[in-house]
Design a protein around this motif. Sequence first.
Motif, PDB file in Angstrom:
ATOM      1  N   HIS A 140      -6.918  10.104  -0.838  1.00 51.77           N
ATOM      2  CA  HIS A 140      -6.476   9.243  -1.676  1.00 51.77           C
ATOM      3  C   HIS A 140      -5.564   8.283  -1.184  1.00 51.77           C
ATOM      4  CE1 HIS A 140      -4.547  12.250  -4.030  1.00 51.77           C
ATOM      5  NE2 HIS A 140      -3.917  11.070  -4.346  1.00 51.77           N
ATOM      6  N   ALA A 141      -5.700   6.975  -1.154  1.00 49.48           N
ATOM      7  CA  ALA A 141      -4.676   5.980  -1.010  1.00 49.48           C
ATOM      8  C   ALA A 141      -4.555   4.826  -1.801  1.00 49.48           C
ATOM      9  CB  ALA A 141      -4.922   5.702   0.562  1.00 49.48           C
ATOM     10  N   VAL A 142      -3.434   4.321  -1.814  1.00 50.36           N
ATOM     11  CA  VAL A 142      -3.232   3.087  -2.712  1.00 50.36           C
ATOM     12  C   VAL A 142      -3.321   1.927  -1.883  1.00 50.36           C
ATOM     13  CG1 VAL A 142      -1.767   1.739  -4.595  1.00 50.36           C
ATOM     14  CG2 VAL A 142      -1.929   4.126  -4.315  1.00 50.36           C
ATOM     15  N   LEU A 143      -4.148   0.908  -2.241  1.00 43.80           N
ATOM     16  CA  LEU A 143      -4.478  -0.233  -1.159  1.00 43.80           C
ATOM     17  C   LEU A 143      -3.337  -1.278  -1.568  1.00 43.80           C
ATOM     18  CD1 LEU A 143      -8.258  -0.207  -1.189  1.00 43.80           C
ATOM     19  CD2 LEU A 143      -6.684   0.835   0.621  1.00 43.80           C
ATOM     20  N   ALA A 144      -3.232  -2.428  -0.682  1.00 43.35           N
ATOM     21  CA  ALA A 144      -2.385  -3.279  -0.784  1.00 43.35           C
ATOM     22  C   ALA A 144      -2.965  -4.215  -2.140  1.00 43.35           C
ATOM     23  CB  ALA A 144      -2.092  -4.605   0.355  1.00 43.35           C
ATOM     24  N   GLU A 158      -8.439   3.789  -2.647  1.00 46.06           N
ATOM     25  CA  GLU A 158      -9.329   4.271  -2.001  1.00 46.06           C
ATOM     26  C   GLU A 158      -9.687   5.707  -1.776  1.00 46.06           C
ATOM     27  OE1 GLU A 158      -9.748   4.463   2.915  1.00 46.06           O
ATOM     28  OE2 GLU A 158      -9.640   2.465   1.974  1.00 46.06           O
ATOM     29  N   VAL A 159     -10.744   6.218  -2.152  1.00 47.72           N
ATOM     30  CA  VAL A 159     -10.810   7.711  -2.295  1.00 47.72           C
ATOM     31  C   VAL A 159     -12.029   8.041  -1.299  1.00 47.72           C
ATOM     32  CG1 VAL A 159     -11.593   9.594  -3.947  1.00 47.72           C
ATOM     33  CG2 VAL A 159     -10.196   7.396  -4.842  1.00 47.72           C
ATOM     34  N   ALA A 160     -11.575   8.961  -0.445  1.00 43.51           N
ATOM     35  CA  ALA A 160     -12.697   9.282   0.424  1.00 43.51           C
ATOM     36  C   ALA A 160     -13.439   8.183   1.096  1.00 43.51           C
ATOM     37  CB  ALA A 160     -13.549  10.198  -0.172  1.00 43.51           C
ATOM     38  N   GLY A 161     -12.780   7.188   1.570  1.00 43.72           N
ATOM     39  CA  GLY A 161     -13.182   6.080   2.084  1.00 43.72           C
ATOM     40  C   GLY A 161     -14.088   4.873   1.278  1.00 43.72           C
ATOM     41  N   PRO A 193       0.933  -1.042  -0.001  1.00 43.52           N
ATOM     42  CA  PRO A 193      -0.137   0.151   0.110  1.00 43.52           C
ATOM     43  C   PRO A 193       0.957   1.092  -0.174  1.00 43.52           C
ATOM     44  CG  PRO A 193       0.055  -0.805   2.455  1.00 43.52           C
ATOM     45  CD  PRO A 193       0.695  -1.855   1.362  1.00 43.52           C
ATOM     46  N   TYR A 194       0.187   2.194  -0.366  1.00 45.15           N
ATOM     47  CA  TYR A 194       0.841   3.662  -0.147  1.00 45.15           C
ATOM     48  C   TYR A 194      -0.058   4.646   0.462  1.00 45.15           C
ATOM     49  CZ  TYR A 194       3.863   7.387  -1.635  1.00 45.15           C
ATOM     50  OH  TYR A 194       4.677   8.786  -1.325  1.00 45.15           O
TER      51      TYR A 194
END
Length: 98
Positions: free
Chosen positions: A83-87, A61-64, A39-40
């Motif tokens: 925003h986050a990058v998931l595993a 993942e964007v805003a949950g 993840p990032y």
Amino acid sequence: MSLFDLDAIANGLPAAWNSTVLGTVGSTNIKLVRMDQMPYGEEVHDYDEGLLVVSGQMMLEVAGQALCVEAGQMYIAEAGIPHAVLAGSQGSLVIVDL
């Protein structure tokens, strides 16, 4: 004009999630990243960010909300939206800072 083999360049990067700038257009950076299943963490920018998956897939993942961006698809992360990058994300990613 330059021709880029994006997967070859991404695979040659010394570490995943460390971008290299391929070029600029005005004040816009065009960057390349190798994703590696890890993840990032969450980010928020004061500019829009284009996320173009060249190969593989990016679990985002964007805003949950979770979504999958496949090769050949682009997601625009809007300014101010977390925003986050998931595993599980893997492949090559072009990032365009808009």
